[in-house]
Scaffold this motif. Sequence first.
Motif, mmCIF file in Angstrom:
data_model
loop_
_atom_site.group_PDB
_atom_site.id
_atom_site.type_symbol
_atom_site.label_atom_id
_atom_site.label_comp_id
_atom_site.label_asym_id
_atom_site.label_seq_id
_atom_site.Cartn_x
_atom_site.Cartn_y
_atom_site.Cartn_z
ATOM 1 N N THR A 48 0.834 -1.210 0.000
ATOM 2 C CA THR A 48 0.000 0.000 0.000
ATOM 3 C C THR A 48 0.866 1.257 0.000
ATOM 4 N N GLU A 49 2.106 1.137 0.427
ATOM 5 C CA GLU A 49 3.098 2.219 0.314
ATOM 6 C C GLU A 49 4.407 1.568 -0.082
ATOM 7 N N ALA A 50 4.952 1.976 -1.202
ATOM 8 C CA ALA A 50 6.194 1.392 -1.728
ATOM 9 C C ALA A 50 7.320 1.519 -0.711
ATOM 10 N N PRO A 51 8.293 0.606 -0.760
ATOM 11 C CA PRO A 51 9.426 0.689 0.167
ATOM 12 C C PRO A 51 10.134 2.038 0.066
ATOM 13 N N ALA A 52 10.494 2.570 1.229
ATOM 14 C CA ALA A 52 11.199 3.852 1.296
ATOM 15 C C ALA A 52 12.187 3.793 2.450
ATOM 16 N N ALA A 53 13.194 4.617 2.385
ATOM 17 C CA ALA A 53 14.174 4.673 3.468
ATOM 18 C C ALA A 53 13.461 5.013 4.770
ATOM 19 N N LYS A 54 13.820 4.314 5.828
ATOM 20 C CA LYS A 54 13.253 4.582 7.152
ATOM 21 C C LYS A 54 13.938 5.835 7.694
ATOM 22 N N MET A 55 13.129 6.780 8.166
ATOM 23 C CA MET A 55 13.678 8.059 8.607
ATOM 24 C C MET A 55 13.456 8.258 10.106
ATOM 25 N N ARG A 56 14.371 8.998 10.722
ATOM 26 C CA ARG A 56 14.291 9.311 12.156
ATOM 27 C C ARG A 56 14.436 10.822 12.311
ATOM 28 N N GLU A 57 13.548 11.406 13.146
ATOM 29 C CA GLU A 57 13.623 12.841 13.410
ATOM 30 C C GLU A 57 14.336 13.069 14.736
ATOM 31 N N ALA A 58 15.379 13.899 14.701
ATOM 32 C CA ALA A 58 16.145 14.241 15.904
ATOM 33 C C ALA A 58 15.414 15.336 16.675
ATOM 34 N N GLU A 59 15.839 15.564 17.903
ATOM 35 C CA GLU A 59 15.222 16.589 18.749
ATOM 36 C C GLU A 59 15.311 17.976 18.121
ATOM 37 N N ASP A 60 16.360 18.226 17.330
ATOM 38 C CA ASP A 60 16.513 19.544 16.703
ATOM 39 C C ASP A 60 15.693 19.682 15.419
ATOM 40 N N GLY A 61 14.928 18.636 15.082
ATOM 41 C CA GLY A 61 14.055 18.698 13.913
ATOM 42 C C GLY A 61 14.657 18.166 12.633
ATOM 43 N N THR A 62 15.952 17.816 12.649
ATOM 44 C CA THR A 62 16.568 17.267 11.437
ATOM 45 C C THR A 62 16.104 15.825 11.229
ATOM 46 N N VAL A 63 15.932 15.460 9.976
ATOM 47 C CA VAL A 63 15.474 14.118 9.619
ATOM 48 C C VAL A 63 16.604 13.417 8.882
ATOM 49 N N THR A 64 16.965 12.226 9.368
ATOM 50 C CA THR A 64 18.050 11.461 8.754
ATOM 51 C C THR A 64 17.622 10.007 8.576
ATOM 52 N N PRO A 65 18.202 9.316 7.590
ATOM 53 C CA PRO A 65 17.873 7.904 7.403
ATOM 54 C C PRO A 65 18.405 7.059 8.569
ATOM 55 N N VAL A 66 17.659 6.000 8.890
ATOM 56 C CA VAL A 66 18.084 5.047 9.913
ATOM 57 C C VAL A 66 19.081 4.094 9.262
ATOM 58 N N VAL A 67 20.244 3.934 9.897
ATOM 59 C CA VAL A 67 21.306 3.096 9.354
ATOM 60 C C VAL A 67 21.529 1.904 10.287
ATOM 61 N N ASP A 68 21.646 0.714 9.698
ATOM 62 C CA ASP A 68 21.917 -0.496 10.476
ATOM 63 C C ASP A 68 23.296 -0.382 11.110
ATOM 64 N N ARG A 69 23.377 -0.630 12.406
ATOM 65 C CA ARG A 69 24.651 -0.501 13.136
ATOM 66 C C ARG A 69 25.705 -1.491 12.667
ATOM 67 N N MET A 70 25.275 -2.683 12.260
ATOM 68 C CA MET A 70 26.230 -3.727 11.857
ATOM 69 C C MET A 70 26.714 -3.534 10.412
ATOM 70 N N SER A 71 25.760 -3.357 9.483
ATOM 71 C CA SER A 71 26.128 -3.306 8.064
ATOM 72 C C SER A 71 26.400 -1.896 7.548
ATOM 73 N N GLY A 72 25.873 -0.893 8.243
ATOM 74 C CA GLY A 72 26.010 0.483 7.769
ATOM 75 C C GLY A 72 25.046 0.825 6.649
ATOM 76 N N GLU A 73 24.172 -0.126 6.293
ATOM 77 C CA GLU A 73 23.219 0.067 5.203
ATOM 78 C C GLU A 73 21.975 0.808 5.704
ATOM 79 N N VAL A 74 21.409 1.664 4.859
ATOM 80 C CA VAL A 74 20.172 2.381 5.191
ATOM 81 C C VAL A 74 19.032 1.367 5.260
ATOM 82 N N GLN A 75 18.244 1.426 6.347
ATOM 83 C CA GLN A 75 17.099 0.536 6.508
ATOM 84 C C GLN A 75 15.905 1.089 5.747
ATOM 85 N N TYR A 76 15.024 0.190 5.325
ATOM 86 C CA TYR A 76 13.821 0.557 4.574
ATOM 87 C C TYR A 76 12.593 0.085 5.333
ATOM 88 N N VAL A 77 11.453 0.645 4.968
ATOM 89 C CA VAL A 77 10.178 0.232 5.529
ATOM 90 C C VAL A 77 9.163 0.165 4.392
#
Length: 130
Positions: free
Chosen positions: A18-47
Amino acid sequence: MALQDLPVMLSGYRLMVTEAPAAKMREAEDGTVTPVVDRMSGEVQYVVTLFAKPMPVEGRKAGKGEEIRVNLPGDPGEGFEEGMYVELVNAVVNTYEIPDRVDPRKIASAGLWFKAAGLKPVARPVRNAA
């Protein structure tokens, strides 16, 4: 106690994007939005958001279905468009609990989240001609 990576069988469900895969994003307290990165592989996670509808079973009323979000370890590749039917590769479910701030022995919130190693296209279900 949160249970982690419990294998889940979704073979009794049709899963439609119902929604195509997209990079998983995280909003920081300062309002900046960055992709969520896997700690082990360093690869951007998707949802991906899927509509999970129970397959009809003879003699039983079909369920309505529900939308679920599934975390993926990386980009699943091209072609996973809205309306496409898919299968989850190595699907698991995880639980979480958030303790109450006033009384930590109580649970304020609890839930679950899905993740899978990937997506696999499946043929569109054929409706019975009656």
